[in-house]
Design an enzyme around this catalytic site. Structure first.
Site, PDB file in Angstrom:
ATOM      1  N   ASP A 132       0.863  -1.188   0.000  1.00  0.00           N
ATOM      2  CA  ASP A 132       0.000   0.000   0.000  1.00  0.00           C
ATOM      3  C   ASP A 132       0.898   1.237   0.000  1.00  0.00           C
ATOM      4  O   ASP A 132       2.049   1.173   0.435  1.00  0.00           O
ATOM      5  CB  ASP A 132      -0.839   0.036   1.284  1.00  0.00           C
ATOM      6  N   ARG A 182      -1.969  -0.142  -8.314  1.00  0.00           N
ATOM      7  CA  ARG A 182      -3.333   0.271  -7.955  1.00  0.00           C
ATOM      8  C   ARG A 182      -3.312   1.797  -7.939  1.00  0.00           C
ATOM      9  O   ARG A 182      -2.455   2.387  -7.283  1.00  0.00           O
ATOM     10  CB  ARG A 182      -3.690  -0.244  -6.560  1.00  0.00           C
TER      11      ARG A 182
HETATM   12  C1  LIG Z   1      -9.118  -0.637  -2.844  1.00  0.00           C
HETATM   13  C2  LIG Z   1      -8.568   0.657  -2.333  1.00  0.00           C
HETATM   14  C3  LIG Z   1      -7.295   0.697  -1.801  1.00  0.00           C
HETATM   15  C4  LIG Z   1      -6.753   1.914  -1.367  1.00  0.00           C
HETATM   16  N1  LIG Z   1      -5.430   1.983  -0.987  1.00  0.00           N
HETATM   17  C5  LIG Z   1      -4.887   3.191  -0.685  1.00  0.00           C
HETATM   18  C6  LIG Z   1      -3.486   3.337  -0.436  1.00  0.00           C
HETATM   19  O1  LIG Z   1      -2.712   2.380  -0.478  1.00  0.00           O
HETATM   20  N2  LIG Z   1      -3.008   4.572  -0.142  1.00  0.00           N
HETATM   21  C7  LIG Z   1      -3.837   5.680  -0.104  1.00  0.00           C
HETATM   22  O2  LIG Z   1      -3.345   6.792   0.135  1.00  0.00           O
HETATM   23  N3  LIG Z   1      -5.154   5.559  -0.324  1.00  0.00           N
HETATM   24  C8  LIG Z   1      -5.700   4.365  -0.605  1.00  0.00           C
HETATM   25  N4  LIG Z   1      -7.053   4.266  -0.863  1.00  0.00           N
HETATM   26  C9  LIG Z   1      -7.946   5.401  -0.506  1.00  0.00           C
HETATM   27  C10 LIG Z   1      -8.030   6.435  -1.595  1.00  0.00           C
HETATM   28  O3  LIG Z   1      -6.831   7.151  -1.682  1.00  0.00           O
HETATM   29  C11 LIG Z   1      -9.179   7.420  -1.308  1.00  0.00           C
HETATM   30  O4  LIG Z   1      -8.930   8.104  -0.114  1.00  0.00           O
HETATM   31  C12 LIG Z   1     -10.534   6.770  -1.201  1.00  0.00           C
HETATM   32  O5  LIG Z   1     -10.694   5.739  -2.127  1.00  0.00           O
HETATM   33  C13 LIG Z   1     -11.668   7.805  -1.446  1.00  0.00           C
HETATM   34  O6  LIG Z   1     -11.547   8.311  -2.733  1.00  0.00           O
HETATM   35  P1  LIG Z   1     -12.531   7.918  -3.939  1.00  0.00           P
HETATM   36  O7  LIG Z   1     -11.673   7.609  -5.107  1.00  0.00           O
HETATM   37  O8  LIG Z   1     -13.453   6.858  -3.530  1.00  0.00           O
HETATM   38  O9  LIG Z   1     -13.261   9.276  -4.294  1.00  0.00           O
HETATM   39  P2  LIG Z   1     -14.016  10.355  -3.417  1.00  0.00           P
HETATM   40  O10 LIG Z   1     -14.213  11.532  -4.311  1.00  0.00           O
HETATM   41  O11 LIG Z   1     -13.343  10.573  -2.107  1.00  0.00           O
HETATM   42  O12 LIG Z   1     -15.385   9.657  -3.122  1.00  0.00           O
HETATM   43  C14 LIG Z   1     -16.355   9.399  -4.134  1.00  0.00           C
HETATM   44  C15 LIG Z   1     -17.602   8.868  -3.472  1.00  0.00           C
HETATM   45  O13 LIG Z   1     -17.346   7.592  -2.897  1.00  0.00           O
HETATM   46  C16 LIG Z   1     -18.001   7.447  -1.655  1.00  0.00           C
HETATM   47  N5  LIG Z   1     -17.008   7.283  -0.599  1.00  0.00           N
HETATM   48  C17 LIG Z   1     -15.662   7.463  -0.707  1.00  0.00           C
HETATM   49  N6  LIG Z   1     -15.057   7.184   0.465  1.00  0.00           N
HETATM   50  C18 LIG Z   1     -16.036   6.839   1.326  1.00  0.00           C
HETATM   51  C19 LIG Z   1     -16.057   6.448   2.696  1.00  0.00           C
HETATM   52  N7  LIG Z   1     -14.949   6.345   3.432  1.00  0.00           N
HETATM   53  N8  LIG Z   1     -17.262   6.166   3.275  1.00  0.00           N
HETATM   54  C20 LIG Z   1     -18.404   6.232   2.554  1.00  0.00           C
HETATM   55  N9  LIG Z   1     -18.450   6.610   1.253  1.00  0.00           N
HETATM   56  C21 LIG Z   1     -17.282   6.903   0.643  1.00  0.00           C
HETATM   57  C22 LIG Z   1     -18.846   8.662  -1.486  1.00  0.00           C
HETATM   58  O14 LIG Z   1     -20.113   8.402  -2.051  1.00  0.00           O
HETATM   59  C23 LIG Z   1     -18.103   9.700  -2.287  1.00  0.00           C
HETATM   60  O15 LIG Z   1     -18.941  10.759  -2.717  1.00  0.00           O
HETATM   61  C24 LIG Z   1      -7.577   3.077  -1.366  1.00  0.00           C
HETATM   62  C25 LIG Z   1      -8.864   3.030  -1.917  1.00  0.00           C
HETATM   63  C26 LIG Z   1      -9.361   1.855  -2.425  1.00  0.00           C
HETATM   64  C27 LIG Z   1     -10.716   1.865  -3.037  1.00  0.00           C
END
Ligand SMILES: Cc1cc2nc3c(=O)[nH]c(=O)nc-3n(C[C@H](O)[C@H](O)[C@H](O)COP(=O)(O)OP(=O)(O)OC[C@H]3O[C@@H](n4cnc5c(N)ncnc54)[C@H](O)[C@@H]3O)c2cc1C
Length: 305
Positions: A132, A182
């Site tokens: 990660d 990823r």
């Molecule tokens: C499989 C996976 C692995 C990840 N690994 C890492 C990593 O190694 N390092 C890192 O820095 N980040 C990691 N992340 C987190 C990522 O960086 C984001 O912070 C997170 O995915 C929220 O961004 P988004 O792309 O969903 O978009 P956003 O614009 O934040 O969210 C879009 C929509 O998704 C929904 N949503 C998003 N998050 C949430 C939540 N917590 N609870 C409820 N609804 C939500 C809401 O409806 C929101 O309007 C990972 C995410 C995923 C999906």
């Protein structure tokens, strides 16, 4: 982004941590954390696989401060790996690990040695172990570690964060290696010297990075719950006629189950990231910071009774 900054700052306060660890918040914690032990989490993972999903198992923990803790985390990961190897669902399972849980704050060498121990167990069984991506001070070091290990361990790969200025360069490095990436938006509190602060810019960089990886990368993981971005990416995949076996979507356990189901029904590869373990607080606070409604739930609970 302002909301995210505020919550991540609040999360550093001990009274807030204490509050979220109280019984009142168990339901919210349970929504994001699959369980506190390996047996429970594996069962959750296997149930997802039975429904047609792929999964990535993540033992929660980060920033360990001693060699003993790093060794204990490594042993726990090896136990997880062996359980996955023994599972009838193993072909659909892989592993996510944080290098700071393996001792990166002590030295990169310790983290590499421990990561290699896990990779060695997984390699003969073709089980992928992704590092990660954590806060920005670890990014360059993590990329270097993957560059160093990839020649011997094609089952290693990492995560790149669209909010970091350096990411387009890192995407090219990973494409050159043929290592799996990823792509995510990024979950940490970062200064504007290293990361974009405006959501629309982060989204733009995300889409650009995802497209590059889809065209030239090795089985990229498009990890987001952003409906608009998912729609754009689906359109791009169609336009470019990219076969479904060349990439996967990824989402987090407990987030946007409706979208997870929709993509699965449409026939895409969808991997669910399944975190478990007792050290859930830092992970949980990042999830709280991602959506105002999660904090609203906390606020409402406090005013009930
Ligand atoms: C499989 C996976 C692995 C990840 N690994 C890492 C990593 O190694 N390092 C890192 O820095 N980040 C990691 N992340 C987190 C990522 O960086 C984001 O912070 C997170 O995915 C929220 O961004 P988004 O792309 O969903 O978009 P956003 O614009 O934040 O969210 C879009 C929509 O998704 C929904 N949503 C998003 N998050 C949430 C939540 N917590 N609870 C409820 N609804 C939500 C809401 O409806 C929101 O309007 C990972 C995410 C995923 C999906």
């Amino acid at each position: 982004m302002v909301f995210r900054t505020l919550v991540l700052k609040l999360a550093a306060f001990k009274p807030f941590e204490k509050l979220t660890k109280s019984k009142l918040f168990r339901p919210l914690v349970k929504r994001f954390v699959a369980g506190e032990d390996l047996d429970t989490a594996l069962k959750v993972g296997e149930d997802y696989v039975k429904q047609g999903y792929l999964v990535s198992m993540d033992l929660l923990g980060e920033n360990v401060a001693t060699k003993q803790e790093a060794d204990a985390e490594t042993s726990a990961y090896i136990e997880m790996a062996n359980r996955i190897i023994a599972s009838p669902q193993r072909d659909a399972m892989n592993i996510s690990v944080k290098l700071t849980a393996l001792g990166m704050d002590l030295s990169d060498e310790i983290a590499v040695e421990n990561y290699k121990k896990i990779l060695d167990v997984c390699k003969p069984h073709d089980i992928f172990v992704r590092a990660d991506m954590e806060a920005s001070q670890y990014c360059g070091r993590t990329v270097k570690i993957i560059e160093q290990l990839f020649a011997n361990y094609t089952n290693c790969g990492t995560v790149l964060q669209a909010y970091l200025h350096r990411t387009p360069g890192d995407i090219q490095t990973m494409i050159g290696l043929k290592a799996r990436v990823r792509i995510v938006k990024g979950a940490y509190l970062e200064p504007d010297t290293v990361a974009y602060q405006i959501k629309s810019k982060v989204d733009e960089m995300y889409v650009a990075g995802a497209k590059t990886l889809l065209l030239d990368g090795n089985y990229p993981a498009i990890a987001t719950h952003d409906e608009k971005i998912i729609a754009l990416i689906k359109e791009f995949i169609k336009q470019e006629a990219i076969p479904r076996e060349r990439y996967e979507f990824q989402m987090i356990f407990g987030v946007r189950r409706d979208l997870q189901e929709m993509l699965l029904k449409e026939g895409y590869n969808v991997r669910i990231y399944i975190p478990y373990g007792a050290a859930w607080y830092p992970y949980f606070s990042r999830r709280l910071a991602e959506r105002p409604a999660n904090m609203l739930f906390i606020a409402k609970s406090l005013f009930k009774k």
